[in-house]
Write an enzyme that holds these catalytic residues in place. Structure first.
Site, short mmCIF file in Angstrom:
data_model
loop_
_atom_site.label_atom_id
_atom_site.label_comp_id
_atom_site.label_asym_id
_atom_site.label_seq_id
_atom_site.Cartn_x
_atom_site.Cartn_y
_atom_site.Cartn_z
N LYS A 4 -57.89 -6.72 10.27
CA LYS A 4 -57.39 -6.11 11.51
C LYS A 4 -58.72 -6.11 12.59
O LYS A 4 -58.33 -6.45 13.62
CB LYS A 4 -56.39 -4.91 11.50
CG LYS A 4 -55.64 -4.73 12.56
CD LYS A 4 -54.77 -3.64 12.27
CE LYS A 4 -53.88 -3.36 13.65
NZ LYS A 4 -52.72 -2.46 13.44
N ASP A 5 -59.79 -5.69 11.90
CA ASP A 5 -60.69 -5.47 12.74
C ASP A 5 -61.43 -6.77 13.27
O ASP A 5 -62.02 -7.14 14.39
CB ASP A 5 -61.99 -4.79 12.16
CG ASP A 5 -61.72 -3.27 12.17
OD1 ASP A 5 -60.92 -2.93 12.99
OD2 ASP A 5 -62.46 -2.45 11.36
N HIS A 27 -65.92 9.42 7.12
CA HIS A 27 -65.46 9.15 5.91
C HIS A 27 -65.12 10.34 4.88
O HIS A 27 -64.65 10.31 3.96
CB HIS A 27 -66.26 8.11 5.24
CG HIS A 27 -66.00 6.95 5.81
ND1 HIS A 27 -66.30 5.79 5.04
CD2 HIS A 27 -65.78 6.37 6.77
CE1 HIS A 27 -66.10 4.68 5.67
NE2 HIS A 27 -65.62 4.98 6.93
N SER A 70 -59.88 8.50 9.03
CA SER A 70 -59.54 8.25 10.38
C SER A 70 -57.99 9.11 10.76
O SER A 70 -57.41 9.28 9.73
CB SER A 70 -59.17 6.71 10.65
OG SER A 70 -60.24 5.95 10.55
N GLU A 108 -76.22 1.45 37.47
CA GLU A 108 -75.40 0.40 36.85
C GLU A 108 -73.96 1.04 36.83
O GLU A 108 -73.82 2.44 36.79
CB GLU A 108 -76.05 0.44 35.49
CG GLU A 108 -77.21 -0.58 35.43
CD GLU A 108 -76.87 -1.92 35.59
OE1 GLU A 108 -76.65 -2.49 36.80
OE2 GLU A 108 -76.67 -2.65 34.68
#
Lengths: 420, 254
Positions: free
Chosen positions: A242-243, A214, A218, A286
């Site tokens: 959107k998320d 922040h 972005s 894994e």
């Protein structure tokens, strides 16, 4: 937090004047300016934080029913599966959640690689991300030991034994890690304690990752920094909306595995209780560790010796160094990439190298799942060499030799051009 | 250059095929099980028959430690039937007020009584081999249900010439290495089914596999029916969030 937000609710105002949490939330998650051209690949950071919260919540509830003792651990997990109300649901969410967490984080990482998100001024943001991956790996590894199945036990044995490659003090360190002379009850107990602790450390580092994010905001698909408010929209409602789309799609995939293929990512051997006297024919980690496992096994005997004419370090130690180096090199990436251009959209050569690197990682994953014999050894070595060359050779050189395509002057420019 | 690529590709393919030949791949029979697929459920009549096979044949050597008699309610048995089933077994309990251990009849809350008191006793009775617990068998093997079925039907008296059986071992065509310590457990007509079903070898093998698949995943039906509802919910929600996103973004050029 230059300006305070005005709130109408008197209680919120009272609290906010004394502790500005609401101002903070308003700034960072309501008004926060986001580049308006972000695509769905930018969803995965938010998805990863959801995955972390899901893991912590289900983990706490499982911990209330689990018993960390070599004689009881396996049965206590089965008790959760059979006798605890919705225990099977909690455990399958937690088990598959680990895989989901790694999937979204790996996609998040490759998004960063494609769009050059690690470049100035976001180097620390990127490095905190690498710390997060390391913490995730340690946490996942210890969590996998807890059900005390055959793969839990033998995986723990193989991985802790890696530390014996350290010269002089190696064996001593391994005994110290085990709390004894083999993987046993003290090992299980400390892994449980650490498996409970580390997610909270992880949570704190995620907090730092978000704070660092922040500061500069972005990146975006063009790689051109935000220049004016015309380039941005507010976080809410635009990116909450959107998320949400990405989140529901993610939960759909997650649920499909939990309810219809809960053991898809697992090894059948882990439904056999740990037996220190019986080694499984194939010890495989894994899936999310497979590329690193391939790198570990790729270093040939006397590799260094063959070069220098004498044995400097053992193949095992070289393998361990290569494995840790494959992550460590990510820390250096912001300085290894010499290109001034962020986004692969405008880097005609780098774009190809990115896809080749992705293929290389998938190939390493496949090699890691196969026995170390025959042609697999040679493919593994080639793929490992490519992995390191990508960072240490291609990244520095591409910046020098590549001619990037012309960049747009701003995020809005291509859109406005289309308009006129 | 192109020649070089071809040579490398050929070497790659050759390497892969030899690597596969090294670890012989055993093709398991592929049975259609009732519980497969997103809507799959167990057939209770089949589970009851499977329990009968387990009780009369498998239980001689194999434990089922993770199951309690009360769990049989899921097979459609009533409380009295479960009590009667448990009453066939005697368990050690205690100490009593005098400090003595005593034996009593098993009750529904008891776990399935194991055939041997400990691993050494099991090995001593089985030529040194340890019959594994069957509670998780279908989850503990790749392609577990088909594997288990194959273990029941894969015996044969005609032993191929390239298999040299070791002392006390039996030929099993689906088992890794083709020799297994377990003698052939089922031949057909080993039991008389309570529901009158003809007890062929394949029938018995399918039934006991179904029973053990249920024993390994007793939550399977609950899980799948909840999963359908969850996915339906998320599917509808997905359409809604897409609509919300479109509405929110309709005026933004990006």
């Amino acid at each position: 937090m230059a300006t305070k937000t005005e709130f109408n609710n008197p209680v919120i105002r009272w609290v906010d004047e004394r502790l500005p949490v609401f101002t903070y939330l308003d700034h960072e998650y309501n008004q926060f300016p986001m580049p308006k051209n972000l695509n769905y690949w930018w969803n995965f950071g938010a998805l990863a934080s959801v995955a972390l919260v899901v893991m912590i919540l289900t983990g706490i509830m499982l911990a209330m029913q689990y018993t960390a003792h070599v004689d009881l651990a396996f049965e206590s997990v089965e008790r959760i599966m059979r006798d605890v109300n919705y225990g099977w649901l909690l455990r399958y969410i937690h088990m598959n959640g680990a895989s989901m967490f790694f999937i979204v984080v790996y996609i998040h990482l490759f998004r960063g690689l494609y769009y050059g998100s690690y470049k100035a001024p976001r180097e620390l943001l990127w490095m905190l991300g690498v710390v997060i991956i390391l913490l995730m790996m340690a946490t996942a590894f210890m969590g996998y030991v807890l059900p005390w199945g055959q793969m839990s036990f033998w995986g723990a044995t193989v991985i802790t034994n890696l530390f014996s490659a350290i010269p002089i003090v190696g064996d001593w360190i391994v005994t110290w890690l085990w709390g004894g002379f083999s993987v046993d009850n003290p090992t299980l107990n400390r892994f449980y304690a650490l498996h409970y602790l580390m997610p909270f450390v992880l949570f704190a580092v995620v907090g730092l990752h978000v704070v660092a994010l922040h500061v500069n905001g972005s990146t975006n698909p063009t790689g051109v920094e935000v220049q004016s408010p015309r380039d941005t929209v507010s976080f809410h409602p635009y990116f909450t909306a959107k998320d949400s789309v990405g989140l529901v799609a993610f939960l759909f995939v997650f649920a499909a595995f939990v309810f219809f293929a809960p053991n898809f990512f697992g090894e059948p051997d882990n439904y056999i209780k740990a037996n220190p006297l019986q080694t499984p024919p194939h010890i495989v980690p894994e899936w999310y560790f497979l590329p690193f496992y391939a790198i570990l096994r790729a270093v040939p005997d006397n590799f260094i010796g063959a070069w220098m004419g004498f044995t400097l370090i053992s193949a095992k130690l070289a393998g361990v160094i290569a494995m840790f180096g494959s992550i460590a090199v990510l820390f250096l990436l912001p300085w290894l990439d010499t290109s001034k251009v962020r986004s692969a959209r405008f880097r005609p050569w780098y774009k190809w190298f990115f896809w080749l690197f992705l293929l290389d990682c998938l190939l390493l994953g496949y090699i890691g799942s196969q026995p170390a014999e025959g042609i697999f050894i040679w493919i593994g070595r080639g793929a490992t060499a490519w992995y390191f060359a990508h960072f240490l050779v291609f990244f520095p050189l591409l910046g020098w030799f590549e001619t990037p395509k012309p960049l747009p002057t701003s995020i809005s420019e291509p859109v406005l051009k289309e308009d006129s | 250059m192109r020649m070089k690529v071809l040579v490398i590709a050929a070497a790659f393919l050759a390497g892969i095929s030899t690597a596969h030949a090294a670890g012989e791949k055993i093709e398991l029979p592929d049975v259609e099980w009732s519980w497969e697929g997103p809507f799959g459920t167990f057939d209770k009549a089949q589970l009851q028959r499977g329990l009968q096979v387990y009780t009369e044949v498998c239980a001689t050597c194999h434990s089922l430690n993770l199951l309690a008699y009360r769990d049989l309610a899921a097979l459609g048995y009533g409380e009295e039937e479960i009590k009667a089933y448990a009453a066939n077994y005697e368990v050690e309990d205690g100490p009593d007020d005098a400090g003595e251990m005593f034996t009593r009849v098993a009750i529904p809350s008891d776990r399935f009584l194991p055939p041997f008191p400990n691993e050494n006793a099991a090995r001593a009775s089985n030529n040194g081999a340890y019959p594994p617990d069957l509670s998780l068998m279908t989850k503990a093997r790749k392609n577990g249900a088909n594997y288990l079925y194959a273990m029941m039907i894969g015996y044969s008296d005609e032993i191929p010439e390239d298999v040299a059986l070791m002392e006390g071992m039996n030929y099993q065509k689906y088992f890794a290495g083709h020799q297994i310590a377990m003698p052939q457990p089922l031949y057909g007509d080993d039991i008389e089914y309570a529901d009158g079903t003809e007890a062929t070898l394949e029938q018995e093998a399918r039934d006991v596999t179904a029973f053990l698949a249920w024993a390994a995943e007793p939550e399977l039906e609950d899980r799948k029916s909840m999963g359908i509802k969850v996915l339906l919910f998320l599917g509808v929600l997905f359409v809604m969030v897409i609509a919300v996103k479109k509405a929110v973004w309709r005026n933004v050029k990006h």
